[in-house]
Write a protein that holds these residues in place. Structure first.
Motif, PDB file in Angstrom:
ATOM      1  N   SER A  75      -5.740  14.496   9.054  1.00  0.00           N
ATOM      2  CA  SER A  75      -5.860  15.643   8.833  1.00  0.00           C
ATOM      3  C   SER A  75      -4.814  16.696   9.562  1.00  0.00           C
ATOM      4  CB  SER A  75      -7.452  16.511   9.278  1.00  0.00           C
ATOM      5  OG  SER A  75      -7.532  16.199  10.780  1.00  0.00           O
ATOM      6  N   GLY A  76      -4.539  17.704   9.112  1.00  0.00           N
ATOM      7  CA  GLY A  76      -3.396  18.642   9.591  1.00  0.00           C
ATOM      8  C   GLY A  76      -3.558  20.117   8.992  1.00  0.00           C
ATOM      9  N   SER A  77      -3.057  20.839   9.763  1.00  0.00           N
ATOM     10  CA  SER A  77      -3.053  22.311   9.369  1.00  0.00           C
ATOM     11  C   SER A  77      -2.141  22.554   8.157  1.00  0.00           C
ATOM     12  CB  SER A  77      -3.183  23.338  10.308  1.00  0.00           C
ATOM     13  OG  SER A  77      -3.995  23.085  11.485  1.00  0.00           O
ATOM     14  N   PRO A  78      -2.294  23.556   7.454  1.00  0.00           N
ATOM     15  CA  PRO A  78      -1.148  23.925   6.574  1.00  0.00           C
ATOM     16  C   PRO A  78       0.353  23.978   7.248  1.00  0.00           C
ATOM     17  CG  PRO A  78      -3.030  25.070   6.109  1.00  0.00           C
ATOM     18  CD  PRO A  78      -3.080  24.467   7.292  1.00  0.00           C
ATOM     19  N   GLY A  79       1.283  23.379   6.788  1.00  0.00           N
ATOM     20  CA  GLY A  79       2.598  23.612   7.275  1.00  0.00           C
ATOM     21  C   GLY A  79       2.826  22.258   8.217  1.00  0.00           C
ATOM     22  N   GLN A  80       2.016  21.624   8.912  1.00  0.00           N
ATOM     23  CA  GLN A  80       2.051  20.629   9.573  1.00  0.00           C
ATOM     24  C   GLN A  80       2.485  19.275   8.526  1.00  0.00           C
ATOM     25  OE1 GLN A  80      -1.404  20.468  12.376  1.00  0.00           O
ATOM     26  NE2 GLN A  80      -0.361  21.759  13.631  1.00  0.00           N
ATOM     27  N   SER A  81       2.678  18.003   9.600  1.00  0.00           N
ATOM     28  CA  SER A  81       2.849  17.024   9.015  1.00  0.00           C
ATOM     29  C   SER A  81       1.838  16.016   9.151  1.00  0.00           C
ATOM     30  CB  SER A  81       4.117  16.466   9.504  1.00  0.00           C
ATOM     31  OG  SER A  81       5.382  17.079   9.061  1.00  0.00           O
ATOM     32  N   VAL A  82       1.511  15.140   8.499  1.00  0.00           N
ATOM     33  CA  VAL A  82       0.473  14.044   8.471  1.00  0.00           C
ATOM     34  C   VAL A  82       1.072  12.570   8.208  1.00  0.00           C
ATOM     35  CG1 VAL A  82      -0.692  14.302   6.329  1.00  0.00           C
ATOM     36  CG2 VAL A  82      -1.844  13.449   8.194  1.00  0.00           C
ATOM     37  N   THR A  83       0.783  11.679   8.823  1.00  0.00           N
ATOM     38  CA  THR A  83       1.270  10.318   8.689  1.00  0.00           C
ATOM     39  C   THR A  83       0.250   9.502   8.365  1.00  0.00           C
ATOM     40  OG1 THR A  83       3.574  10.915   9.714  1.00  0.00           O
ATOM     41  CG2 THR A  83       2.661   8.475   9.366  1.00  0.00           C
ATOM     42  N   ILE A  84       0.312   8.674   7.317  1.00  0.00           N
ATOM     43  CA  ILE A  84      -0.882   7.649   7.123  1.00  0.00           C
ATOM     44  C   ILE A  84      -0.232   6.188   7.262  1.00  0.00           C
ATOM     45  CG2 ILE A  84      -2.466   6.804   5.510  1.00  0.00           C
ATOM     46  CD1 ILE A  84      -2.215   9.516   3.807  1.00  0.00           C
ATOM     47  N   SER A  85      -0.917   5.310   8.032  1.00  0.00           N
ATOM     48  CA  SER A  85      -0.354   3.858   7.982  1.00  0.00           C
ATOM     49  C   SER A  85      -0.986   3.115   7.003  1.00  0.00           C
ATOM     50  CB  SER A  85      -0.422   3.578   9.583  1.00  0.00           C
ATOM     51  OG  SER A  85      -2.150   3.474   9.810  1.00  0.00           O
ATOM     52  N   CYS A  86      -0.408   1.980   6.665  1.00  0.00           N
ATOM     53  CA  CYS A  86      -0.982   1.111   5.864  1.00  0.00           C
ATOM     54  C   CYS A  86      -0.438  -0.284   6.391  1.00  0.00           C
ATOM     55  CB  CYS A  86      -0.354   1.151   4.432  1.00  0.00           C
ATOM     56  SG  CYS A  86      -0.679  -0.110   3.243  1.00  0.00           S
ATOM     57  N   THR A  87      -1.553  -1.192   7.022  1.00  0.00           N
ATOM     58  CA  THR A  87      -1.097  -2.304   7.539  1.00  0.00           C
ATOM     59  C   THR A  87      -1.628  -3.585   6.957  1.00  0.00           C
ATOM     60  OG1 THR A  87      -1.402  -1.235   9.922  1.00  0.00           O
ATOM     61  CG2 THR A  87      -1.259  -3.691   9.872  1.00  0.00           C
ATOM     62  N   GLY A  88      -0.740  -4.553   6.709  1.00  0.00           N
ATOM     63  CA  GLY A  88      -0.881  -5.675   6.057  1.00  0.00           C
ATOM     64  C   GLY A  88      -0.248  -6.745   6.874  1.00  0.00           C
ATOM     65  N   THR A  89       0.236  -7.868   6.262  1.00  0.00           N
ATOM     66  CA  THR A  89       0.474  -9.081   7.090  1.00  0.00           C
ATOM     67  C   THR A  89       2.027  -9.466   6.407  1.00  0.00           C
ATOM     68  OG1 THR A  89      -0.049 -10.462   5.068  1.00  0.00           O
ATOM     69  CG2 THR A  89      -1.612 -10.025   6.727  1.00  0.00           C
ATOM     70  N   SER A  90       2.479 -10.630   6.855  1.00  0.00           N
ATOM     71  CA  SER A  90       3.955 -10.928   6.295  1.00  0.00           C
ATOM     72  C   SER A  90       3.861 -11.663   4.842  1.00  0.00           C
ATOM     73  CB  SER A  90       4.499 -11.989   7.405  1.00  0.00           C
ATOM     74  OG  SER A  90       3.700 -13.220   7.528  1.00  0.00           O
ATOM     75  N   SER A  91       2.779 -11.560   4.429  1.00  0.00           N
ATOM     76  CA  SER A  91       2.680 -12.211   3.202  1.00  0.00           C
ATOM     77  C   SER A  91       2.407 -11.143   2.064  1.00  0.00           C
ATOM     78  CB  SER A  91       1.194 -13.087   3.090  1.00  0.00           C
ATOM     79  OG  SER A  91       1.459 -14.279   3.745  1.00  0.00           O
ATOM     80  N   ASP A  92       2.235  -9.730   2.471  1.00  0.00           N
ATOM     81  CA  ASP A  92       2.322  -8.601   1.727  1.00  0.00           C
ATOM     82  C   ASP A  92       3.488  -7.556   2.189  1.00  0.00           C
ATOM     83  OD1 ASP A  92       0.545  -7.420   3.307  1.00  0.00           O
ATOM     84  OD2 ASP A  92      -0.784  -8.841   2.719  1.00  0.00           O
ATOM     85  N   VAL A  93       2.809  -6.580   2.868  1.00  0.00           N
ATOM     86  CA  VAL A  93       3.714  -5.481   3.296  1.00  0.00           C
ATOM     87  C   VAL A  93       5.084  -5.918   4.151  1.00  0.00           C
ATOM     88  CG1 VAL A  93       3.732  -3.513   4.585  1.00  0.00           C
ATOM     89  CG2 VAL A  93       1.612  -3.883   3.390  1.00  0.00           C
ATOM     90  N   GLY A  94       4.823  -6.784   5.075  1.00  0.00           N
ATOM     91  CA  GLY A  94       5.949  -7.273   5.648  1.00  0.00           C
ATOM     92  C   GLY A  94       6.892  -8.015   4.991  1.00  0.00           C
ATOM     93  N   GLY A  95       6.483  -8.778   4.133  1.00  0.00           N
ATOM     94  CA  GLY A  95       7.247  -9.728   3.198  1.00  0.00           C
ATOM     95  C   GLY A  95       8.185  -9.080   2.053  1.00  0.00           C
ATOM     96  N   TYR A  96       7.636  -8.100   1.582  1.00  0.00           N
ATOM     97  CA  TYR A  96       8.567  -7.616   0.371  1.00  0.00           C
ATOM     98  C   TYR A  96       8.665  -5.884   0.643  1.00  0.00           C
ATOM     99  CZ  TYR A  96       6.454 -12.098  -0.945  1.00  0.00           C
ATOM    100  OH  TYR A  96       6.141 -13.244  -1.038  1.00  0.00           O
ATOM    101  N   GLU A  97       9.656  -5.442  -0.470  1.00  0.00           N
ATOM    102  CA  GLU A  97       9.893  -4.063  -0.380  1.00  0.00           C
ATOM    103  C   GLU A  97       9.276  -3.248  -1.629  1.00  0.00           C
ATOM    104  OE1 GLU A  97      11.569  -4.628   2.817  1.00  0.00           O
ATOM    105  OE2 GLU A  97      12.017  -2.735   2.156  1.00  0.00           O
ATOM    106  N   TYR A  98       8.075  -3.888  -2.002  1.00  0.00           N
ATOM    107  CA  TYR A  98       7.165  -3.407  -2.870  1.00  0.00           C
ATOM    108  C   TYR A  98       5.780  -2.885  -2.606  1.00  0.00           C
ATOM    109  CZ  TYR A  98      10.503  -5.838  -5.977  1.00  0.00           C
ATOM    110  OH  TYR A  98      11.704  -6.251  -6.582  1.00  0.00           O
ATOM    111  N   VAL A  99       6.096  -1.852  -1.530  1.00  0.00           N
ATOM    112  CA  VAL A  99       4.951  -0.748  -1.409  1.00  0.00           C
ATOM    113  C   VAL A  99       4.956   0.383  -2.070  1.00  0.00           C
ATOM    114  CG1 VAL A  99       3.815   0.268   0.830  1.00  0.00           C
ATOM    115  CG2 VAL A  99       5.117  -2.153   1.105  1.00  0.00           C
ATOM    116  N   SER A 100       3.798   0.809  -2.452  1.00  0.00           N
ATOM    117  CA  SER A 100       3.750   1.988  -3.287  1.00  0.00           C
ATOM    118  C   SER A 100       2.333   2.939  -2.733  1.00  0.00           C
ATOM    119  CB  SER A 100       3.603   1.797  -4.787  1.00  0.00           C
ATOM    120  OG  SER A 100       2.460   0.915  -4.997  1.00  0.00           O
ATOM    121  N   TRP A 101       2.379   4.228  -2.885  1.00  0.00           N
ATOM    122  CA  TRP A 101       1.512   5.006  -2.407  1.00  0.00           C
ATOM    123  C   TRP A 101       1.111   5.915  -3.708  1.00  0.00           C
ATOM    124  CZ3 TRP A 101      -0.624   5.218   2.354  1.00  0.00           C
ATOM    125  CH2 TRP A 101       0.121   4.341   3.583  1.00  0.00           C
TER     126      TRP A 101
END
Lengths: 110, 123
Positions: free
Chosen positions: A11-37
């Motif tokens: 959560s965040g107030s209007p105008g602020q920033s929020v960052t969401i993490s997405c943790t995987g493994t070396s077989s998915d997120v860590g191994g390829y440049e094909y992350v989408s949101w």
């Protein structure tokens, strides 16, 4: 192949920033440049916001940005607006020829 | 611009086969640009990739969920410009909103989505 791990909420107030993490493994997120949101408003289909870790499709505001470090990808929404309140899902290519989604994060604009 | 529209029954009985069709407009299921994809979302839960068919007619299903992979078939009809999902031996766990989507062959993201169709498995 397990779902990628995201925090249930952010959560965040209007105008602020929020960052969401997405943790995987070396077989998915860590191994390829094909992350989408994806952004999903209640009762609606998901909408692509970021592809290939950090690229924005045409029409997506530059307030949305993506990055990756090791096995964790992140989506940052800067200058939060009321319409940014939604569920957000990450997705990644996973070895071999598989695709996996994250558990989803509900973003609330306070 | 490609547009997608799912169609099919909203209620399926346990042990029967769920069948959905995705009608494609503004593009062709014979296009080499996309993988034609099915994704589902159980009520209140996250997204799950079911599989895709590509322009050659070849298919790809999740190798990590044997129970799903053994029950899924995705086919296409080039004359009607649509592709279809068949999921056999359904249970209540298959109750979900089912989306068809395109996945760009180069960027491997789900670019365009249909509006989704709710399928309930119940007797």
């Amino acid at each position: 192949q397990s779902a990628l791990t995201q925090p249930p909420s952010a959560s965040g107030s209007p105008g602020q920033s929020v960052t969401i993490s997405c943790t995987g493994t070396s077989s998915d997120v860590g191994g390829y440049e094909y992350v989408s949101w994806y952004q999903q408003h209640p009762g609606k289909a998901p909408k692509l916001m970021i592809y290939e870790v950090s690229k924005r499709p045409s029409g997506v505001p530059d307030r949305f940005s993506g990055s990756k470090s090791g096995n964790t990808a992140s989506l940052t929404v800067s200058g939060l607006q009321a319409e940014d309140e939604a569920d957000y899902y990450c997705s990644s290519y996973a070895a071999i020829n598989n695709y996996v989604f994250g558990t989803g994060t509900k973003v609330t604009v306070l | 611009q490609v547009q997608l529209q799912e169609s099919g029954p909203g209620l399926v009985k346990p042990s029967e086969t769920l069948s959905l069709t995705c009608i494609v407009s503004g593009g062709s299921v014979s296009s080499a640009s996309y993988y034609w994809t099915w994704i589902r979302q159980p009520p209140g839960k996250g997204l799950e990739w079911i599989g895709y068919i590509y322009y050659t007619g070849g298919t790809n299903y999740p190798s990590y969920t044997a129970s799903l992979k053994s029950r899924v078939t995705i086919v296409r009809d080039t004359s009607k410009n649509h592709f279809s999902l068949k999921l056999s031996s359904v249970t209540a766990a298959d109750t979900a909103v089912y989306y068809c989507a395109t996945m760009g062959q180069e960027r491997l993201s789900f670019d365009i989505w249909g509006q989704g169709t709710m399928v309930t498995v119940s007797s």
